[in-house]
Write a protein that holds these residues in place. Structure first.
Motif, PDB file in Angstrom:
ATOM      1  N   THR A 247       0.659  -0.954  -0.081  1.00 46.47           N
ATOM      2  CA  THR A 247      -0.064   0.156   0.199  1.00 46.47           C
ATOM      3  C   THR A 247       1.126   1.191   0.211  1.00 46.47           C
ATOM      4  O   THR A 247      -0.067   2.469   0.255  1.00 46.47           O
ATOM      5  CB  THR A 247      -0.802  -0.001   1.133  1.00 46.47           C
ATOM      6  OG1 THR A 247      -0.079  -0.351   1.946  1.00 46.47           O
ATOM      7  CG2 THR A 247      -1.679  -1.058   1.196  1.00 46.47           C
TER       8      THR A 247
ATOM      9  N   PHE B 163      -2.468 -10.424  -0.495  1.00 45.52           N
ATOM     10  CA  PHE B 163      -4.226  -9.217  -0.733  1.00 45.52           C
ATOM     11  C   PHE B 163      -3.172  -8.798  -2.194  1.00 45.52           C
ATOM     12  O   PHE B 163      -3.800  -9.088  -3.372  1.00 45.52           O
ATOM     13  CB  PHE B 163      -3.506  -7.850   0.129  1.00 45.52           C
ATOM     14  CG  PHE B 163      -4.331  -6.632  -0.507  1.00 45.52           C
ATOM     15  CD1 PHE B 163      -5.841  -7.066  -0.769  1.00 45.52           C
ATOM     16  CD2 PHE B 163      -3.408  -5.920  -1.180  1.00 45.52           C
ATOM     17  CE1 PHE B 163      -6.732  -5.885  -0.801  1.00 45.52           C
ATOM     18  CE2 PHE B 163      -4.109  -4.871  -1.769  1.00 45.52           C
ATOM     19  CZ  PHE B 163      -6.025  -5.140  -1.623  1.00 45.52           C
TER      20      PHE B 163
ATOM     21  N   ARG C 231      -5.146  -9.263  -5.852  1.00 42.61           N
ATOM     22  CA  ARG C 231      -5.226  -8.445  -6.593  1.00 42.61           C
ATOM     23  C   ARG C 231      -5.352  -8.276  -8.681  1.00 42.61           C
ATOM     24  O   ARG C 231      -5.452  -8.384  -9.490  1.00 42.61           O
ATOM     25  CB  ARG C 231      -4.974  -7.139  -6.317  1.00 42.61           C
ATOM     26  CG  ARG C 231      -6.054  -6.502  -5.280  1.00 42.61           C
ATOM     27  CD  ARG C 231      -5.312  -5.231  -5.338  1.00 42.61           C
ATOM     28  NE  ARG C 231      -4.185  -5.163  -5.119  1.00 42.61           N
ATOM     29  CZ  ARG C 231      -3.935  -3.038  -5.374  1.00 42.61           C
ATOM     30  NH1 ARG C 231      -4.807  -2.961  -4.578  1.00 42.61           N
ATOM     31  NH2 ARG C 231      -2.669  -2.823  -4.735  1.00 42.61           N
TER      32      ARG C 231
ATOM     33  N   GLU D 204      -4.133  -0.735   8.496  1.00 41.65           N
ATOM     34  CA  GLU D 204      -3.810  -0.774   7.093  1.00 41.65           C
ATOM     35  C   GLU D 204      -4.988  -1.876   6.359  1.00 41.65           C
ATOM     36  O   GLU D 204      -5.282  -1.610   5.419  1.00 41.65           O
ATOM     37  CB  GLU D 204      -2.822  -0.906   6.786  1.00 41.65           C
ATOM     38  CG  GLU D 204      -2.421  -0.830   5.470  1.00 41.65           C
ATOM     39  CD  GLU D 204      -0.871  -1.842   5.280  1.00 41.65           C
ATOM     40  OE1 GLU D 204       0.103  -1.155   4.029  1.00 41.65           O
ATOM     41  OE2 GLU D 204      -0.017  -2.161   6.387  1.00 41.65           O
TER      42      GLU D 204
ATOM     43  N   ASP E   3      -7.549  -1.979   3.149  1.00 38.01           N
ATOM     44  CA  ASP E   3      -7.799  -2.376   2.158  1.00 38.01           C
ATOM     45  C   ASP E   3      -9.343  -3.379   1.965  1.00 38.01           C
ATOM     46  O   ASP E   3      -9.637  -3.288   0.607  1.00 38.01           O
ATOM     47  CB  ASP E   3      -6.066  -3.427   2.084  1.00 38.01           C
ATOM     48  CG  ASP E   3      -4.927  -2.635   1.567  1.00 38.01           C
ATOM     49  OD1 ASP E   3      -5.003  -1.035   1.472  1.00 38.01           O
ATOM     50  OD2 ASP E   3      -3.659  -3.124   2.387  1.00 38.01           O
TER      51      ASP E   3
ATOM     52  N   SER F 201     -11.286  -2.645  -1.038  1.00 33.74           N
ATOM     53  CA  SER F 201     -11.811  -3.453  -2.489  1.00 33.74           C
ATOM     54  C   SER F 201     -12.785  -4.444  -2.260  1.00 33.74           C
ATOM     55  O   SER F 201     -13.431  -4.346  -3.704  1.00 33.74           O
ATOM     56  CB  SER F 201     -10.562  -4.870  -1.677  1.00 33.74           C
ATOM     57  OG  SER F 201      -9.381  -5.094  -1.910  1.00 33.74           O
TER      58      SER F 201
ATOM     59  N   ASN G 201      -5.148   2.427   4.732  1.00 31.22           N
ATOM     60  CA  ASN G 201      -3.213   2.169   4.059  1.00 31.22           C
ATOM     61  C   ASN G 201      -2.334   3.045   5.041  1.00 31.22           C
ATOM     62  O   ASN G 201      -1.034   2.199   5.018  1.00 31.22           O
ATOM     63  CB  ASN G 201      -4.230   1.407   3.549  1.00 31.22           C
ATOM     64  CG  ASN G 201      -4.823   2.298   2.301  1.00 31.22           C
ATOM     65  OD1 ASN G 201      -4.606   3.548   1.990  1.00 31.22           O
ATOM     66  ND2 ASN G 201      -5.017   1.680   1.443  1.00 31.22           N
TER      67      ASN G 201
ATOM     68  N   GLU H  94      -5.038   3.103  -5.609  1.00 26.26           N
ATOM     69  CA  GLU H  94      -5.919   2.905  -5.302  1.00 26.26           C
ATOM     70  C   GLU H  94      -7.372   3.522  -5.164  1.00 26.26           C
ATOM     71  O   GLU H  94      -8.149   3.436  -5.099  1.00 26.26           O
ATOM     72  CB  GLU H  94      -5.631   3.311  -3.814  1.00 26.26           C
ATOM     73  CG  GLU H  94      -4.959   2.689  -3.303  1.00 26.26           C
ATOM     74  CD  GLU H  94      -4.388   3.218  -1.444  1.00 26.26           C
ATOM     75  OE1 GLU H  94      -5.423   3.677  -1.187  1.00 26.26           O
ATOM     76  OE2 GLU H  94      -2.672   3.142  -1.327  1.00 26.26           O
TER      77      GLU H  94
END
Length: 409
Positions: free
Chosen positions: A2, A175, A179, A265, A269, A273, A297, A408
């Motif tokens: 992040t 994570f 993605r 954080e 996230d 998402s 984050n 983001e």
């Protein structure tokens, strides 16, 4: 990850690499041979000394729960006042036996940070995403292994601190993998970044960037070595009522804040998402934790790493006080590395926060939802950008964005 792509600016990469070399010149990495001799205090001898009240390790009168080095024997234990080099850290007499921990050297930690960062030669973005998480996970596992081998309680300050860093690295990579696998736009962005990196030169030209990132990761791991040296036998349970306990409670608070920052954080996230999946990629997420933090984050990660650094300083103070200048001098290189790590990542993240804030203003600034959100939420920590930096960022965005790990908005 992040955070904004680390060390991509030549000036930043050069500064971090130079700092790493300067710290190395302080001999922050003692040779392993300096710590190969066994402790002169055997369990039997320690028990006898303890019964005669002249033990090499005695309970400090300010805190009955914490073992302290006796002033008459500090000279013989001076070799233990350094982190790394298979550092054998005496922890005190517990139940009549002397406990010792063989911590990984900073050389080993640096190698654990460098190896995953070499993935940046394959994909430039991997050096600041998967490598970041892998380096933190690897170093925390190395230290946890040493703690467990020495039968360190799992509720000790050192173990809880190491677990926080392991959580950070593991969650980050999971994570990122999610993605990359399920969100095509991040895969496309990664390829655009790679194309830009190739246009700037050969893969070998990435070496300063990769080495400086690995150095930053090693700096971020250094607080774990410090707390593991001094806090391996100190429980996270609060001990209050005396001056020694007060400082130890501050150490505990710093470790809790480390966990708290990384959880904020992770929550940020996850919330973004889920929100983007439900409302669409162009949606402005203002619910949940985003009601309070505009960039949870970035803010959480800064809190986590700065608290980790503070925990290292406080653990030295709690064990040795502020008057033992020789101890602080011997620990200075390690503490300098802690500061370099926390300040380096904070610089990256505060700059990234400012960039995201400006992009969101440009994208959503005319909406009432955004204006109302800004009034009620905290921007977090951000660094003002110069005109040149803004122009460079706009050019970067036009060419393909920053990183799949940092986009983001």
């Amino acid at each position: 990850m992040t955070s904004k792509p680390m060390c991509r600016s030549p000036r930043t990469a050069t500064a971090i690499l130079l700092a790493f070399l300067i710290v190395a010149c302080f001999d922050i990495i003692p040779s392993a041979s300096s710590f190969t001799q066994p402790s002169p205090i055997t369990p039997t001898a320690a028990t006898t000394f303890h019964q005669k009240k002249v033990a090499s390790f005695t309970i400090n009168s300010r805190d009955a729960n914490l073992p302290r080095l006796d002033t008459n024997n500090r000279q013989s234990a001076s070799s233990l006042h350094a982190v790394g080099g298979a550092a054998v850290t005496a922890l005190g007499v517990v139940g009549g036996s002397a406990a010792a921990i063989a911590l990984p050297s900073l050389k080993t930690v640096s190698l654990a940070c460098l190896v995953p960062t070499l993935s940046g030669f394959y994909k430039s973005e991997y050096g600041v995403s998967y490598a970041y998480g892998a380096a933190m996970t690897a170093t925390s596992i190395l230290i946890l292994k040493s703690l467990i081998s020495a039968s360190t309680p799992l509720d000790s300050i050192a173990a809880v601190h190491a677990t926080a860093i392991m959580f950070y690295g593991t969650r980050l990579n999971l994570f990122l993998a999610y993605r990359e696998i399920f969100l095509p736009r991040f895969r496309h962005m990664r390829e655009r970044i790679e194309d830009r990196a190739k246009s700037r030169g050969s893969r070998l030209s990435r070496t300063p960037f990769i080495v400086s990132c690995a150095a930053l990761y090693a700096f971020l791991a250094t607080p774990l070595l410090v707390t593991s040296k001094y806090c391996a036998d100190v429980s996270m349970k609060t001990c209050a009522g005396n001056s020694g306990g007060t400082i130890w409670n501050l150490v505990r608070a710093a470790v809790v804040a480390t966990w708290g920052g990384f959880l904020i954080e992770a929550w940020g996230d996850l919330a973004k998402s889920v929100g983007k999946a439900r409302q669409g990629e162009d949606a402005l997420i203002t619910g949940g934790i985003f009601r309070f933090f505009r960039h949870p984050n970035y803010t959480g990660e800064i809190i986590g790493w700065v608290s980790s650094c503070i925990a290292a300083f406080l653990s030295v103070a709690a064990t040795n006080g502020f008057k033992s200048l020789s101890v602080w001098k011997s620990m200075a290189p390690s503490l300098v590395a802690c500061v370099l790590g926390a300040s380096g990542i904070s610089f990256v993240l505060t700059t990234a926060t400012a960039g995201l804030e400006s992009r969101q203003l440009e994208k959503y600034g005319d909406t009432e939802e955004y204006k109302d959100w800004v009034k009620k939420s905290w921007v977090g920590f951000q660094m003002a950008k110069s005109t040149n930096e803004v122009e460079e960022e706009e050019e970067s965005n036009e060419e393909g964005g920053d990183s799949p790990a940092t986009s983001e908005d």
